[in-house]
Enzyme design. Structure first.
Site, PDB file in Angstrom:
ATOM      1  N   THR A 104       0.892  -1.173   0.000  1.00 54.24           N
ATOM      2  CA  THR A 104       0.000   0.000   0.000  1.00 54.24           C
ATOM      3  C   THR A 104       0.915   1.203   0.000  1.00 54.24           C
ATOM      4  OG1 THR A 104      -1.986  -0.879   1.105  1.00 54.24           O
ATOM      5  CG2 THR A 104      -1.430   1.364   1.645  1.00 54.24           C
ATOM      6  N   GLY A 157     -10.600  -2.888   1.157  1.00 54.51           N
ATOM      7  CA  GLY A 157      -9.695  -2.911   2.307  1.00 54.51           C
ATOM      8  C   GLY A 157      -9.888  -1.725   3.234  1.00 54.51           C
ATOM      9  N   ASP A 158      -8.861  -1.447   4.019  1.00 56.69           N
ATOM     10  CA  ASP A 158      -8.952  -0.413   5.055  1.00 56.69           C
ATOM     11  C   ASP A 158      -8.600   0.984   4.561  1.00 56.69           C
ATOM     12  OD1 ASP A 158      -6.346  -1.535   4.708  1.00 56.69           O
ATOM     13  OD2 ASP A 158      -5.676  -0.412   6.463  1.00 56.69           O
ATOM     14  N   ARG A 217     -13.785  -6.995  -3.112  1.00 57.51           N
ATOM     15  CA  ARG A 217     -13.298  -6.827  -1.731  1.00 57.51           C
ATOM     16  C   ARG A 217     -12.742  -5.413  -1.513  1.00 57.51           C
ATOM     17  NH1 ARG A 217      -8.042  -5.364   0.467  1.00 57.51           N
ATOM     18  NH2 ARG A 217      -7.942  -6.182   2.561  1.00 57.51           N
ATOM     19  N   THR A 239      -0.704   0.207   6.760  1.00 55.47           N
ATOM     20  CA  THR A 239      -0.540  -0.836   5.749  1.00 55.47           C
ATOM     21  C   THR A 239      -0.506  -2.200   6.413  1.00 55.47           C
ATOM     22  OG1 THR A 239       0.895  -1.732   4.017  1.00 55.47           O
ATOM     23  CG2 THR A 239       1.970  -0.418   5.726  1.00 55.47           C
ATOM     24  N   GLY A 240      -1.058  -3.178   5.726  1.00 55.02           N
ATOM     25  CA  GLY A 240      -1.176  -4.536   6.254  1.00 55.02           C
ATOM     26  C   GLY A 240      -2.557  -5.051   5.900  1.00 55.02           C
TER      27      GLY A 240
HETATM   28  N1  ASP Z   1      -4.106  -2.407   3.579  1.00 50.01           N
HETATM   29  C1  ASP Z   1      -4.167  -2.976   2.261  1.00 50.01           C
HETATM   30  C2  ASP Z   1      -5.497  -3.641   2.084  1.00 50.01           C
HETATM   31  O1  ASP Z   1      -5.900  -4.428   2.906  1.00 50.01           O
HETATM   32  C3  ASP Z   1      -3.068  -3.937   1.950  1.00 50.01           C
HETATM   33  C4  ASP Z   1      -1.711  -3.600   2.493  1.00 50.01           C
HETATM   34  O2  ASP Z   1      -1.484  -2.531   2.999  1.00 50.01           O
HETATM   35  O3  ASP Z   1      -0.816  -4.432   2.419  1.00 50.01           O
HETATM   36  O4  ASP Z   1      -6.133  -3.426   1.088  1.00 50.01           O
END
Ligand code: ASP
Length: 312
Positions: A174, A204-205, A202, A225-226
């Site tokens: 991200t 994400g956050d 889907r 990120t995650g």
């Molecule tokens: N946060 C991102 C998501 O879930 C992915 C990431 O940051 O690795 O879409």
């Protein structure tokens, strides 16, 4: 006083397997994004403009999972998420599952400025961006050879052909930025392709305000990120702000607590944040996080692993 920090994802390539060329390219991409954001702040510009400029540069760079270089979903398509928040007013804008917007963070910004809604998804997000005159692209603009390889590894894992576990870098990433400007305003922006082989549709956050992105003047600006599902459950970015606002928790403790909790959940996580005094926190519970900052004197620092963070 003005400061800026960025991340390019906590899904970094393990140290032993990154090429010298890949390493240099990522560092240069981080440096260029910080320079883009800093060029706004050093002229006395707004934090919200600085985070947008930094994220646009990261979206344009193929090393990071956003814009050009975004990961592929289960259908080998790109669906892009982005969110931006202005700490002055708590105004925010976001897009989810957009497919043709070259720079998703610009669309999020325009939704924020428009103000009639906060989060637009799918074809509605694309139509809005087109109507606003933003650059639109075909899906193949986002695709890079590396992301095709990552998709194939995910498919091989699914069909039992991969005889090792996939690295964090093969799965996700991200980009994001947080800034404090000379007038004391805080802002945050986050943009992502999500994770490789995610379900079509889907979200994400990153576009969920309070989960992956949050900014409030006088408190903190946060970009995460995650694996987004965990950040959404914990309302991570807002949780950090709440601890700071209601409990007076120092920035470093609030962010460290958040990545520790996420580690307990089994989630690889990275967080960048700036508080109202300009203190910066760049924390992760993974082997590395593409990250960087500019100090008030304009010196640019970047790093990927635990021990390579330094002035450029
Ligand atoms: N946060 C991102 C998501 O879930 C992915 C990431 O940051 O690795 O879409």
């Amino acid at each position: 006083m003005a400061t800026l920090a960025i991340h390019g994802g906590a899904g970094t390539i393990p140290r032993g397997s990154i090429t010298e060329e890949g390493y240099r390219a990522a560092r240069e991409g981080l440096r260029a994004a910080l320079a883009a954001g800093w060029s706004v702040l050093k002229e006395g510009g707004l934090a919200i403009d600085a985070v947008e400029a930094a994220v646009v540069a990261l979206e344009d760079h193929p090393s990071f999972n956003a814009g050009h270089g975004a990961v592929l979903n289960e259908r080998q398509e790109h669906e892009l998420d982005a969110g931006i928040m202005d700490g002055r007013t708590l105004a925010a804008g976001a897009i989810a599952s957009a497919r043709h917007i070259r720079n998703p963070i610009q669309a999020a910004r325009l939704i924020m400025e428009d103000g009639t809604c906060l989060l637009l998804s799918g074809a509605g997000a694309d139509d809005f961006a087109r109507g606003q005159g933003l650059a639109m692209v075909e899906q193949d603009y986002f695709t890079t050879p590396l992301r095709k390889q990552h998709w194939q590894r995910a498919e091989d894992e699914r069909t039992g052909k991969l005889n090792r576990s996939r690295t964090e870098a093969e799965k996700h990433g991200t980009v994001g930025a947080v800034a404090l400007d000379d007038a004391g305003n805080l802002a945050a922006a986050t943009s992502t392709g999500g994770y490789t082989f995610k379900r079509a549709g889907r979200v994400g956050d990153a576009p969920i305000i309070g989960a992956g992105t949050y900014a409030r003047n006088g408190v903190v600006a946060v970009s995460c990120t995650g694996l987004g599902e965990y950040f959404i459950r914990r309302c991570t970015a807002h949780d950090i702000a709440s601890r700071m606002l209601y409990l007076d928790t120092p920035l470093a403790d609030a962010t460290q607590n958040a990545v520790n909790e996420l580690k307990g959940d089994g989630a690889g996580a990275g967080i960048i944040a700036i508080d109202r005094h300009g203190a910066i926190s760049l924390v992760h519970n993974t082997e590395g996080m593409y990250r960087g900052k500019v100090s008030d004197d304009g010196v640019i620092y970047v790093g990927i692993y635990a021990d390579d963070f330094g002035a450029e």
